[in-house]
Motif scaffolding. Structure first.
Motif, short mmCIF file in Angstrom:
data_model
loop_
_atom_site.label_atom_id
_atom_site.label_comp_id
_atom_site.label_asym_id
_atom_site.label_seq_id
_atom_site.Cartn_x
_atom_site.Cartn_y
_atom_site.Cartn_z
N LYS A 112 0.81 -1.22 0.00
CA LYS A 112 0.00 0.00 0.00
C LYS A 112 0.84 1.27 0.00
O LYS A 112 0.33 2.35 -0.27
N ARG A 114 1.94 2.32 2.78
CA ARG A 114 1.30 2.93 3.95
C ARG A 114 2.32 3.26 5.03
O ARG A 114 3.17 2.43 5.35
N SER A 163 -8.08 -0.62 3.73
CA SER A 163 -8.75 -0.51 2.44
C SER A 163 -7.73 -0.85 1.33
O SER A 163 -6.54 -0.60 1.48
N ASN A 168 -6.47 0.21 -1.37
CA ASN A 168 -5.96 1.24 -2.27
C ASN A 168 -4.52 1.53 -1.91
O ASN A 168 -4.06 1.18 -0.82
N SER A 222 -10.52 4.80 -1.37
CA SER A 222 -10.84 3.40 -1.10
C SER A 222 -11.64 2.82 -2.26
O SER A 222 -12.61 3.42 -2.70
N HIS A 258 -5.95 11.92 3.51
CA HIS A 258 -6.59 10.64 3.27
C HIS A 258 -6.58 10.22 1.82
O HIS A 258 -6.32 9.11 1.47
MG MG Z 1 -7.94 3.48 3.96
#
Ligand code: MG
Ligand code: TXA
Length: 324
Positions: free
Chosen positions: A44, A46, A131, A133, A139, A218
């Protein structure tokens, strides 16, 4: 069913699998497999300080994850599980710290989607799933949009059709007697308040350590989103600020509106939602569509910030160019 067996086998071997839930698609890994969790963050892109939600299919699985389940949880679980409510509880030590980004707590929900529930039951363990994405983006609410986001970097994408809710779950911290909504969703503050006598509030400071996900932008789609009122969409008046800033000039325009539609022309993408529920369900899909259509500036209609409108406006504000 064969596909679900295959997906569970991939998870058992430390792989990652995208799967549908009623809210948005998730990217799943075995919660107790720290390597798989690490890979999930990497795929991700992330940040490691943004914790994941753990998905369960049976209330008994709570005891594998949460140290204590306060009595306030009972009514909430009875009223909203399976469903789009995530509960933040004290974390058991055996849950890898990385799942919770080092926090003492863990976020848990029981999704209301037959494929998600079957996958968790087939694996026989909870599944950690953000999620599906790339970090910072929208998402996905369909298998196609997961494919576009993550493509070949995941072992498998289970296709369960479009998500029926379309916005991510409400995240509720119940570790103290003051219940705190960290992320608004379709389970509204009013709905939560109707089943508990404890005080329910929204997180006051979105930068607070208690809601780490909100520290990060986000989603920043490649298109500019501008939040506008229904009147502005109807006759274009009041858009002068953006004309002054040359945000609109010569750009390929699109719009997402509610009920009345848009009088502005020309638009290369025009999505009209019929109700607030429809807006919530189809917003993210519409953003992907507008992006694919080549829209450069997308006008999105604001809604009153009450009930479901709180969650819709939360997502719109995170993605938009503010007028302030
Ligand atoms: Mg998310
Ligand atoms: O509907 C959903 O919740 C979807 C589907 C796949 O279940 N999942 C989802 O996950 O939206 P994700 O990772 O995109 O968002 C998780 C949110 C983030 O805002 C994160 O900061 C918050 O939950 N969160 C997770 N664990 C937390 C914790 N221990 N304390 C506070 N917030 C937490």
């Amino acid at each position: 069913m064969e596909l679900i067996k295959k997906a569970a086998a991939i998870l058992r071997q430390g792989g990652v699998v995208a799967f549908p839930t009623e809210t948005v698609y998730g990217l799943g890994a075995r919660v107790f497999d720290a390597h798989a969790i690490q890979r999930l963050y990497k795929i991700k892109g992330r940040p490691f300080d943004n914790p994941l939600i753990v998905h369960i299919a049976d209330r008994n699985q709570l005891s594998l994850l949460a140290k204590e389940v306060p009595s306030s949880a009972d009514k909430l679980i009875q009223a909203f599980w399976p469903g789009p409510l995530t509960l933040v509880l004290k974390r058991m030590d055996m849950v890898p710290a990385m799942v919770s980004a080092g926090l003492e707590t863990v976020a848990i929900r029981m999704p209301n989607h037959p494929m998600a529930l079957k996958l968790i039951l087939e694996l026989g363990e909870p599944i950690a799933a953000p999620s599906a994405n790339r970090s910072g983006r929208i998402s996905p609410t369909s298998a196609l949009h997961v494919q576009e986001e993550l493509g070949n970097s995941v072992e498998m994408i289970l296709d369960g059709g479009p998500c029926t809710i379309g916005l991510e779950s409400t995240v509720l911290d119940i570790t103290s007697d003051r219940l705190c909504i960290l992320r608004p969703g379709v389970i509204t503050k009013e709905a939560i308040q109707s089943v508990t006598s404890l005080a329910v509030s929204y997180a006051e400071d979105p930068n607070a350590i208690g809601s780490p996900g909100l520290r990060h932008p986000h989603y920043l789609p490649s298109l500019k989103m501008i939040l506008v009122t229904p009147d502005q969409l109807q006759d274009g008046s009041g858009l002068e600020t953006f004309l002054d800033q040359k945000v609109l000039l010569g750009k390929r325009l699109g719009a997402i509106s509610l009920q009345k539609g848009v009088a502005l022309k020309p638009l290369i993408y025009n999505k009209r939602m019929t109700t607030l529920t429809d807006y919530a369900q189809n917003l993210f899909a519409a953003l992907y569509e507008a992006e694919a259509a080549g829209v450069e500036v997308l006008l999105v209609e604001s809604v009153p910030e009450e009930g479901l409108g709180v969650a819709i406006m939360d997502r719109l504000k995170r993605g938009t160019l503010s007028e302030k």
